[in-house]
Scaffold this active site. Structure first.
Site, PDB file in Angstrom:
ATOM      1  N   PHE A   1       0.866  -1.183   0.000  1.00  0.00           N
ATOM      2  CA  PHE A   1       0.000   0.000   0.000  1.00  0.00           C
ATOM      3  C   PHE A   1       0.896   1.224   0.000  1.00  0.00           C
ATOM      4  CE2 PHE A   1      -2.364   3.559   1.580  1.00  0.00           C
ATOM      5  CZ  PHE A   1      -3.555   3.451   0.890  1.00  0.00           C
TER       6      PHE A   1
ATOM      7  N   ASP B   1       9.365   3.109   1.842  1.00  0.00           N
ATOM      8  CA  ASP B   1       8.161   3.888   2.153  1.00  0.00           C
ATOM      9  C   ASP B   1       7.937   3.786   3.658  1.00  0.00           C
ATOM     10  OD1 ASP B   1       5.589   4.758   2.691  1.00  0.00           O
ATOM     11  OD2 ASP B   1       4.701   3.868   0.902  1.00  0.00           O
TER      12      ASP B   1
ATOM     13  N   LYS C   1       2.613  11.498   7.010  1.00  0.00           N
ATOM     14  CA  LYS C   1       1.762  11.278   8.180  1.00  0.00           C
ATOM     15  C   LYS C   1       2.223  12.017   9.431  1.00  0.00           C
ATOM     16  CE  LYS C   1      -0.440   7.013   6.605  1.00  0.00           C
ATOM     17  NZ  LYS C   1      -1.700   7.647   6.184  1.00  0.00           N
TER      18      LYS C   1
END
Length: 408
Positions: free
Chosen positions: A149, A234, A263
């Site tokens: 993801f 990531d 984030k």
């Protein structure tokens, strides 16, 4: 017709009804409305209190409304919030310096969302592949992992293996090759003369906190170096102390060629992201070749600096490591027959349920009724990722709720 009266308290149901009427159906939230938040706790319009064990998918590592971050926001809003990158501003340089210092990278390209950071990493890698490695133009390949993801853009969903993410969104961008996660043999076999990079999550978050074997990233680093391909990690979810280190790659004592972050860099206040690399790699990006009107804006830089300061000053990496072990062991001690596997690193934890237990959604809704907010992923897994400022006593309370739901 529902009329919103901002000065009047509406019920949770009223807020959900308004959203259902006017909002797209791209989410199916847990049926709770959050009206107020502080630290690890949130409250609904009726005043019921909940422990947040999702942290906005690890975007609130520092806790909701951390006073140092909010103070930085208020101060910067009195000065300047947006300049675009057409001009310099007085906040960007110091923010990028701090971000490079904590990551061990040399230079950073600021963006806004995590998906933008991933797209940026892809563009950097491709241009490096064509200009430095001399891969034939438009023939470059990036290797990715099954069950990955990395975001929701059309390019990114094209290399997702989740039908829910990419069904009917094609045609997809070429140039990506998928292999199994946690399989270094598959990585080595997939490499060709046209391979530019390997894009990987150190721990697969959305897949259910899937943790690779010890030494996986170290071996991946060796393979990428051997074949002259870029290692792109990531760390949009795993970064900023979530797994017990500032970044997850640090557990293996390696360094990626490109690091993608987001984030928690925004401290739960606004989207702040970046792609970081060495000067040798990043120098392929030249004026006009990539950018963002909001990326690197002064307000975001103030937030980002304050967010990093909180992580460092409050030793949240160490706290995550210690309390993550405590939480993980506490869940294992519940010893529910509905638990198939408990896994985690730091305060990044997943409970995988047995097939007999049924889908996880009914359990997350039961947890919500008892005051604990978590989210299911991939139908049979519950992810637990509270703010890193959580206290041991609050974990004990969460464990009592989990025991109530899964033991009775």
């Amino acid at each position: 017709m529902i009329q919103i009266l901002h000065n009047k308290m509406l019920s949770s149901k009223a807020y959900m009804d308004i959203e259902a009427k006017y909002g797209a159906k791209n989410y199916k939230p847990i049926p709770v409305v959050i009206k107020r938040a502080k630290g690890v706790w949130v409250w609904d319009p009726e005043g019921k209190k909940y422990l947040d064990c999702l942290s906005a998918y690890s975007a609130v590592n520092q806790g909701h409304l951390h006073p140092k971050i909010i103070k930085a926001v208020k101060k910067q809003m009195k000065s300047v919030t947006l300049t675009s990158r057409a001009f310099y501003n007085d906040r960007l340089g110091s923010f990028l310096q701090k971000l490079c210092d904590v990551s061990g990278m040399e230079v950073a390209l600021p963006m806004n969302t995590g998906a933008e950071a991933v797209e940026t990493g892809i563009k950097i890698a491709r241009r490096w592949g064509y200009r430095i490695k001399k891969v034939p133009v438009n023939q470059g390949e990036i290797i990715t992992c099954n069950d990955n993801f990395h975001g929701r853009t059309t390019t990114i969903v094209g290399f997702s293996t989740d039908p829910g993410a990419n069904e009917d969104f094609g045609p997809f961008t070429p140039g990506f090759v998928n292999i199994p996660f946690n399989n270094t043999n598959a990585l080595e076999k997939a490499i060709t003369p046209n391979t530019i990079a390997f894009l990987v999550e150190p721990i697969q978050g959305e897949a259910g906190v899937i943790i690779p074997d010890a030494g996986y990233l170290k071996k991946v680093r060796e393979i990428c170096t051997k074949h002259n391909i870029l290692l792109i990690t990531d760390e949009i979810q795993t970064g900023f102390c979530r797994t017990g280190k500032m970044f997850c790659f640090m557990h293996d004592d390696i360094k990626p060629d490109i690091l993608l972050v987001g984030k928690a860099l925004g401290g739960g206040v606004m989207p702040v992201s970046a792609a970081l690399s060495s000067k040798a790699v990043m120098d392929v990006i030249t004026p006009g070749s990539h950018g963002s009107t909001f990326g690197g804006n002064p307000l975001a830089c103030a937030v980002g600096e304050a967010s990093l300061d909180v992580l460092i000053d409050e030793a949240l990496a160490e706290r995550s490591e210690k309390l993550g072990k405590y939480f993980l062991e506490g869940i294992k001690e519940i010893n529910s027959p509905l638990f198939k596997e408990i896994r985690g690193k730091g305060l990044f934890i997943a409970i995988q349920l047995t097939d007999e237990a049924g889908k996880a959604r009914k359990y997350t809704e039961q947890l919500k009724e008892l005051g604990l907010l978590a989210k299911e992923t991939h139908e049979h897994t519950i992810r637990l990722a509270p703010p890193l400022i959580i206290k041991e006593s609050e974990i004990d309370w969460a464990l009592s709720i989990l025991k109530q739901v899964f033991i009775g």
